[in-house]
Scaffold this motif. Structure first.
Motif, PDB file in Angstrom:
ATOM      1  N   CYS A  16     -47.814 -21.198 -13.826  1.00 14.82           N
ATOM      2  CA  CYS A  16     -46.423 -21.593 -14.001  1.00 14.82           C
ATOM      3  C   CYS A  16     -46.066 -21.446 -15.478  1.00 14.82           C
ATOM      4  O   CYS A  16     -46.780 -21.967 -16.343  1.00 14.82           O
ATOM      5  CB  CYS A  16     -46.236 -23.045 -13.550  1.00 14.82           C
ATOM      6  N   VAL A  17     -44.967 -20.768 -15.763  1.00 12.33           N
ATOM      7  CA  VAL A  17     -44.566 -20.576 -17.157  1.00 12.33           C
ATOM      8  C   VAL A  17     -43.992 -21.855 -17.759  1.00 12.33           C
ATOM      9  O   VAL A  17     -43.948 -21.993 -18.976  1.00 12.33           O
ATOM     10  CB  VAL A  17     -43.533 -19.425 -17.311  1.00 12.33           C
ATOM     11  N   ASN A  18     -43.606 -22.806 -16.923  1.00  5.56           N
ATOM     12  CA  ASN A  18     -43.020 -24.046 -17.421  1.00  5.56           C
ATOM     13  C   ASN A  18     -44.082 -25.111 -17.717  1.00  5.56           C
ATOM     14  O   ASN A  18     -44.195 -25.578 -18.838  1.00  5.56           O
ATOM     15  CB  ASN A  18     -41.996 -24.578 -16.418  1.00  5.56           C
ATOM     16  N   CYS A  19     -44.888 -25.474 -16.714  1.00 10.67           N
ATOM     17  CA  CYS A  19     -45.837 -26.586 -16.882  1.00 10.67           C
ATOM     18  C   CYS A  19     -47.292 -26.131 -17.039  1.00 10.67           C
ATOM     19  O   CYS A  19     -48.169 -26.958 -17.252  1.00 10.67           O
ATOM     20  CB  CYS A  19     -45.722 -27.563 -15.719  1.00 10.67           C
ATOM     21  N   GLN A  20     -47.549 -24.847 -16.917  1.00 13.41           N
ATOM     22  CA  GLN A  20     -48.883 -24.253 -17.072  1.00 13.41           C
ATOM     23  C   GLN A  20     -49.848 -24.572 -15.927  1.00 13.41           C
ATOM     24  O   GLN A  20     -51.045 -24.317 -16.030  1.00 13.41           O
ATOM     25  CB  GLN A  20     -49.511 -24.638 -18.416  1.00 13.41           C
ATOM     26  N   MET A  21     -49.368 -25.135 -14.800  1.00 15.24           N
ATOM     27  CA  MET A  21     -50.208 -25.346 -13.631  1.00 15.24           C
ATOM     28  C   MET A  21     -50.740 -23.984 -13.191  1.00 15.24           C
ATOM     29  O   MET A  21     -50.045 -22.974 -13.279  1.00 15.24           O
ATOM     30  CB  MET A  21     -49.384 -25.984 -12.500  1.00 15.24           C
ATOM     31  N   GLU A  22     -52.015 -23.944 -12.768  1.00 12.06           N
ATOM     32  CA  GLU A  22     -52.611 -22.678 -12.353  1.00 12.06           C
ATOM     33  C   GLU A  22     -53.161 -22.758 -10.937  1.00 12.06           C
ATOM     34  O   GLU A  22     -53.645 -23.802 -10.505  1.00 12.06           O
ATOM     35  CB  GLU A  22     -53.768 -22.286 -13.272  1.00 12.06           C
ATOM     36  N   ILE A  23     -53.083 -21.629 -10.262  1.00  9.00           N
ATOM     37  CA  ILE A  23     -53.735 -21.429  -8.970  1.00  9.00           C
ATOM     38  C   ILE A  23     -54.791 -20.374  -9.181  1.00  9.00           C
ATOM     39  O   ILE A  23     -54.498 -19.279  -9.673  1.00  9.00           O
ATOM     40  CB  ILE A  23     -52.744 -20.976  -7.892  1.00  9.00           C
ATOM     41  N   HIS A  24     -56.046 -20.692  -8.833  1.00  6.01           N
ATOM     42  CA  HIS A  24     -57.149 -19.737  -8.905  1.00  6.01           C
ATOM     43  C   HIS A  24     -57.509 -19.356  -7.472  1.00  6.01           C
ATOM     44  O   HIS A  24     -57.808 -20.237  -6.665  1.00  6.01           O
ATOM     45  CB  HIS A  24     -58.367 -20.356  -9.594  1.00  6.01           C
ATOM     46  N   VAL A  25     -57.482 -18.082  -7.173  1.00  4.82           N
ATOM     47  CA  VAL A  25     -57.750 -17.606  -5.818  1.00  4.82           C
ATOM     48  C   VAL A  25     -59.258 -17.584  -5.579  1.00  4.82           C
ATOM     49  O   VAL A  25     -60.000 -16.943  -6.322  1.00  4.82           O
ATOM     50  CB  VAL A  25     -57.132 -16.209  -5.603  1.00  4.82           C
ATOM     51  N   THR A  26     -59.700 -18.313  -4.544  1.00  8.00           N
ATOM     52  CA  THR A  26     -61.122 -18.354  -4.205  1.00  8.00           C
ATOM     53  C   THR A  26     -61.412 -17.590  -2.921  1.00  8.00           C
ATOM     54  O   THR A  26     -62.561 -17.352  -2.597  1.00  8.00           O
ATOM     55  CB  THR A  26     -61.615 -19.808  -4.057  1.00  8.00           C
ATOM     56  N   LYS A  27     -60.372 -17.216  -2.188  1.00  9.20           N
ATOM     57  CA  LYS A  27     -60.510 -16.343  -1.027  1.00  9.20           C
ATOM     58  C   LYS A  27     -59.301 -15.439  -1.017  1.00  9.20           C
ATOM     59  O   LYS A  27     -58.168 -15.898  -0.995  1.00  9.20           O
ATOM     60  CB  LYS A  27     -60.577 -17.132   0.277  1.00  9.20           C
ATOM     61  N   GLY A  28     -59.562 -14.146  -1.056  1.00 10.45           N
ATOM     62  CA  GLY A  28     -58.478 -13.175  -1.097  1.00 10.45           C
ATOM     63  C   GLY A  28     -57.777 -13.032   0.239  1.00 10.45           C
ATOM     64  O   GLY A  28     -58.237 -13.524   1.265  1.00 10.45           O
ATOM     65  N   CYS A  29     -56.661 -12.351   0.228  1.00 13.69           N
ATOM     66  CA  CYS A  29     -55.873 -12.093   1.430  1.00 13.69           C
ATOM     67  C   CYS A  29     -56.075 -10.646   1.848  1.00 13.69           C
ATOM     68  O   CYS A  29     -55.974  -9.735   1.024  1.00 13.69           O
ATOM     69  CB  CYS A  29     -54.402 -12.355   1.149  1.00 13.69           C
ATOM     70  N   ASP A  30     -56.360 -10.442   3.131  1.00 14.80           N
ATOM     71  CA  ASP A  30     -56.517  -9.077   3.623  1.00 14.80           C
ATOM     72  C   ASP A  30     -55.535  -8.795   4.765  1.00 14.80           C
ATOM     73  O   ASP A  30     -55.740  -7.900   5.568  1.00 14.80           O
ATOM     74  CB  ASP A  30     -57.958  -8.810   4.050  1.00 14.80           C
ATOM     75  N   CYS A  31     -54.464  -9.591   4.822  1.00 18.06           N
ATOM     76  CA  CYS A  31     -53.438  -9.404   5.850  1.00 18.06           C
ATOM     77  C   CYS A  31     -52.650  -8.127   5.579  1.00 18.06           C
ATOM     78  O   CYS A  31     -52.422  -7.759   4.425  1.00 18.06           O
ATOM     79  CB  CYS A  31     -52.457 -10.572   5.842  1.00 18.06           C
ATOM     80  N   GLU A  32     -52.212  -7.484   6.645  1.00 19.40           N
ATOM     81  CA  GLU A  32     -51.346  -6.322   6.470  1.00 19.40           C
ATOM     82  C   GLU A  32     -49.999  -6.795   5.951  1.00 19.40           C
ATOM     83  O   GLU A  32     -49.457  -7.790   6.418  1.00 19.40           O
ATOM     84  CB  GLU A  32     -51.174  -5.586   7.793  1.00 19.40           C
ATOM     85  N   GLY A  33     -49.467  -6.098   4.965  1.00 20.72           N
ATOM     86  CA  GLY A  33     -48.162  -6.426   4.414  1.00 20.72           C
ATOM     87  C   GLY A  33     -48.120  -7.762   3.699  1.00 20.72           C
ATOM     88  O   GLY A  33     -47.080  -8.406   3.653  1.00 20.72           O
ATOM     89  N   CYS A  34     -49.215  -8.176   3.122  1.00 19.83           N
ATOM     90  CA  CYS A  34     -49.314  -9.466   2.445  1.00 19.83           C
ATOM     91  C   CYS A  34     -48.281  -9.568   1.322  1.00 19.83           C
ATOM     92  O   CYS A  34     -48.227  -8.724   0.446  1.00 19.83           O
ATOM     93  CB  CYS A  34     -50.718  -9.649   1.876  1.00 19.83           C
ATOM     94  N   GLU A  35     -47.445 -10.599   1.382  1.00 15.58           N
ATOM     95  CA  GLU A  35     -46.446 -10.842   0.345  1.00 15.58           C
ATOM     96  C   GLU A  35     -46.337 -12.340   0.093  1.00 15.58           C
ATOM     97  O   GLU A  35     -45.315 -12.956   0.365  1.00 15.58           O
ATOM     98  CB  GLU A  35     -45.094 -10.272   0.755  1.00 15.58           C
ATOM     99  N   PRO A  36     -47.400 -12.972  -0.453  1.00 16.07           N
ATOM    100  CA  PRO A  36     -47.334 -14.416  -0.694  1.00 16.07           C
ATOM    101  C   PRO A  36     -46.355 -14.736  -1.816  1.00 16.07           C
ATOM    102  O   PRO A  36     -46.050 -13.896  -2.656  1.00 16.07           O
ATOM    103  CB  PRO A  36     -48.754 -14.770  -1.113  1.00 16.07           C
ATOM    104  N   GLU A  37     -45.875 -15.959  -1.796  1.00 12.76           N
ATOM    105  CA  GLU A  37     -44.964 -16.407  -2.847  1.00 12.76           C
ATOM    106  C   GLU A  37     -45.463 -17.740  -3.367  1.00 12.76           C
ATOM    107  O   GLU A  37     -45.457 -18.736  -2.657  1.00 12.76           O
ATOM    108  CB  GLU A  37     -43.546 -16.559  -2.289  1.00 12.76           C
TER     109      GLU A  37
END
Length: 55
Positions: A16-37
């Motif tokens: 997050c550019v505002n509060c610097q909270m981070e998400i670290h991905v520990t399992k990737g996505c292999d879905c077709e057309g993956c578009e997470p937000e």
């Protein structure tokens, strides 16, 4: 459709550019057309993972 090259992969970091909270991905996505937000503070998180170094 195929897996997007921009889909979250193990080791990716989103911040997050505002509060610097981070998400670290520990399992990737292999879905077709993956578009997470990922959002925080009302804004999309920025992908801050460094690309691999080319030696």
């Amino acid at each position: 459709m195929s897996v997007s090259k921009d889909s979250p992969q193990v080791g990716d970091i989103y911040r997050c550019v505002n509060c610097q909270m981070e998400i670290h991905v520990t399992k990737g996505c292999d879905c077709e057309g993956c578009e997470p937000e990922f959002r925080c503070c009302g804004k999309p998180l920025e992908k801050v993972t460094e690309p691999p170094a080319n030696d």
